[in-house]
Enzyme design. Structure first.
Site, PDB file in Angstrom:
ATOM      1  N   SER A 261       0.824  -1.201   0.000  1.00  0.00           N
ATOM      2  CA  SER A 261       0.000   0.000   0.000  1.00  0.00           C
ATOM      3  C   SER A 261       0.868   1.265   0.000  1.00  0.00           C
ATOM      4  O   SER A 261       1.710   1.419  -0.871  1.00  0.00           O
ATOM      5  CB  SER A 261      -0.973  -0.046   1.180  1.00  0.00           C
ATOM      6  OG  SER A 261      -1.922   0.980   1.057  1.00  0.00           O
TER       7      SER A 261
ATOM      8  N   ASP B  25      -2.780   6.271  -3.907  1.00  0.00           N
ATOM      9  CA  ASP B  25      -1.633   5.625  -3.264  1.00  0.00           C
ATOM     10  C   ASP B  25      -1.157   4.490  -4.190  1.00  0.00           C
ATOM     11  O   ASP B  25      -1.774   4.250  -5.239  1.00  0.00           O
ATOM     12  CB  ASP B  25      -1.991   5.173  -1.834  1.00  0.00           C
ATOM     13  CG  ASP B  25      -2.896   3.966  -1.787  1.00  0.00           C
ATOM     14  OD1 ASP B  25      -3.685   3.786  -2.732  1.00  0.00           O
ATOM     15  OD2 ASP B  25      -2.826   3.204  -0.804  1.00  0.00           O
TER      16      ASP B  25
ATOM     17  N   ASP C   4      -1.294   1.296  -4.455  1.00  0.00           N
ATOM     18  CA  ASP C   4      -2.199   0.231  -4.908  1.00  0.00           C
ATOM     19  C   ASP C   4      -3.582   0.779  -5.248  1.00  0.00           C
ATOM     20  O   ASP C   4      -4.514   0.016  -5.525  1.00  0.00           O
ATOM     21  CB  ASP C   4      -2.284  -0.924  -3.902  1.00  0.00           C
ATOM     22  CG  ASP C   4      -2.909  -0.515  -2.582  1.00  0.00           C
ATOM     23  OD1 ASP C   4      -2.660   0.622  -2.125  1.00  0.00           O
ATOM     24  OD2 ASP C   4      -3.657  -1.322  -1.999  1.00  0.00           O
TER      25      ASP C   4
ATOM     26  N   ASP D 198      -6.143   2.150  -3.810  1.00  0.00           N
ATOM     27  CA  ASP D 198      -7.424   1.990  -3.109  1.00  0.00           C
ATOM     28  C   ASP D 198      -7.812   3.278  -2.393  1.00  0.00           C
ATOM     29  O   ASP D 198      -8.942   3.416  -1.937  1.00  0.00           O
ATOM     30  CB  ASP D 198      -7.426   0.783  -2.148  1.00  0.00           C
ATOM     31  CG  ASP D 198      -6.336   0.825  -1.103  1.00  0.00           C
ATOM     32  OD1 ASP D 198      -5.461   1.716  -1.173  1.00  0.00           O
ATOM     33  OD2 ASP D 198      -6.354  -0.028  -0.195  1.00  0.00           O
TER      34      ASP D 198
HETATM   35 MG    MG Z   1      -3.537   1.355  -0.318  1.00  0.00          MG
END
Ligand code: MG
Length: 451
Positions: free
Chosen positions: A102, A244, A246, A248
């Site tokens: 992340s 960010d 990844d 999400d």
């Molecule tokens: Mg993330």
């Protein structure tokens, strides 16, 4: 001192070359497959990764582990975390794995597990996977039953088509927005750009190449997004989006180049949802009261859950919520998938702007303003308990929620005190109608722990 490998309910996270090694990743993949088999699943596991240079190495190791216990692997390559959640269901897979750390720095990577509903395992199942891993009770299969590896290259399209199904793309496209997109060289650049361009927007690119060599500290918070704010001002864009690594989480910059705060992402999306769907929202106990005000104005209500995406997603499913997410910029719409999704958030924000014909700064100004302050301090179990006990006495007039540490709801704000699962610290989050009141609450909390 070597930094610890963390194996928690949300998966595994560690430092590449130090404690997150291919042998551990292979064993973890095999443990997940063994667990899936024990609960009667079969077929394929969908695998995706963010753009970190260590991703292919971990993907190869985990794939080997999964195949070794008889599950096929469908490799999506570099995709966002929500894309994996969507594809698990789209491909009727037995489960999913996301290789990502992340917003953590480049030296980290991690392994996140998803069940066949696209949600991270609840605590009791996560514990089962952990103990399978630690006891190495892995159910390897013989040669002919080993899983196969294949790849799937339509994941972005499936994801974007799903997002399109809940908005009015033609209406957004008619506005011809100019958008600066900063994907911090993560997984979100390619699908983020594709989504925005299909919505008729002109994209001003910032760090869209998925090299995993993050152009700035990757967490999408104000101090890391100075270049984005500048780019919005210099290009005369309508807004800026930051993901960010990844993808999400989504943070937003308004047309004046001002960072509006990640708490506003969910608030603005809820505003649009409640214009059309009068249902319940779910969010965690540390998220701003803005969503309560927005829900109340629309005649709707908000459920609170312990902190953590899986808690929010499970509450949304159980209560048929029309919107949910967390104050860190994570927005969930179950019609698309049960995972926080920056693409969903971008589409909803553009739809809200198209329908209201208002610039972002005006949309933000319509939402009641609060001041939120956060801090954390070292606290072993004993100190944490002392602080919680004292806080109960001091804030005895408040409505108290005990599901995740203690949250005190007061007339002009709230205080949330919680310990961490992964380190001996206590977090204090306070929110109040004025900066003075918020600081006052924080000072009271700090006094409790002798600071
Ligand atoms: Mg993330």
């Amino acid at each position: 001192m070597p930094r610890e490998l963390i194996i928690s309910i949300s998966g595994m996270r560690g430092i590449i070359g130090e404690n997150l090694t291919p042998d551990l990743a292979a064993a973890y993949g095999a443990a997940f497959g063994t667990f899936l088999q024990s609960v009667g699943k079969s077929g394929a596991v969908v695998l995706g990764r963010d753009s970190r240079p260590s991703g292919p190495m971990l993907a190869a190791a985990i794939s080997a582990g999964i195949a070794s216990v008889g599950f096929n692997v469908v490799d999506l390559g570099i995709v966002t975390t929500p894309t994996v959640g969507i594809l698990v269901r789209h491909l009727n897979a037995a489960g999913g794995i996301v290789i990502t750390a992340s917003h953590n720095p480049i030296e980290y990577n991690g392994i996140k597990l998803l069940l066949d509903n696209g949600i991270a395992p609840p605590a009791h199942l996560a514990e089962q996977i952990r103990s399978t891993y630690f006891s190495r009770s892995l159910k390897f299969v013989d040669s002919v039953r080993c899983g196969r590896l294949s790849s799937y290259d339509q994941a972005d399209r499936v994801h974007i088509d799903k997002v399109f199904s809940i908005i009015d793309p033609a209406r957004i496209a008619s506005r011809h927005r100019k958008v600066v997109l900063d994907s911090v060289n993560g997984a979100g650049g390619r699908p983020g750009r594709a989504l925005l361009e299909r919505l008729g927007s002109e994209v001003v690119p910032l760090n869209l190449e998925p090299t995993g060599l993050f152009a700035h500290t990757p967490e999408p918070i104000e101090e890391n997004l100075k270049d984005l704010c500048r780019a919005v001002r210099q290009s005369g864009a309508d807004l800026g989006f930051a993901q960010d690594p990844d993808a999400d989480r989504l943070a937003i910059v308004d047309e004046q180049g001002c960072f509006i705060g990640e708490e506003y992402t969910l608030a603005l999306c809820a505003q649009w949802i409640f214009m059309h769907n009068k249902g319940k929202a779910a969010t965690n106990l540390s998220t701003s009261r803005m969503i309560d005000d927005i829900a109340a104005a629309a005649g709707c209500s908000v459920l609170r859950t312990p902190v953590g995406e899986a808690h929010v997603a499970q509450a949304m499913v159980a209560n048929n919520c029309v919107i949910g997410g967390e104050g860190n910029g994570g927005v969930i719409d179950l019609r698309i998938g049960p995972v926080r999704d920056s693409l969903v958030a971008m589409a909803m924000i553009l739809q809200l702007m198209a329908e209201t014909n208002l610039p972002l700064s005006a949309l933000v100004a319509r939402i009641p303003k609060y001041t939120m302050l956060k801090t954390k301090f070292p606290a072993d179990k004993q100190l944490a308990q002392t602080v919680l006990d004292k806080a109960r006495q001091i804030f005895s007039s408040a409505r108290i929620d005990t599901r995740d540490g203690l949250r005190f709801d007061l007339s002009d704000g709230w205080i949330h005190l919680r310990t961490s699962n992964t380190e001996p610290v206590m977090r204090a989050i306070v929110e109040a109608a004025t900066p003075t009141a918020a600081q006052g609450y924080l000072d009271q909390v700090m006094k409790l722990c002798g600071r």
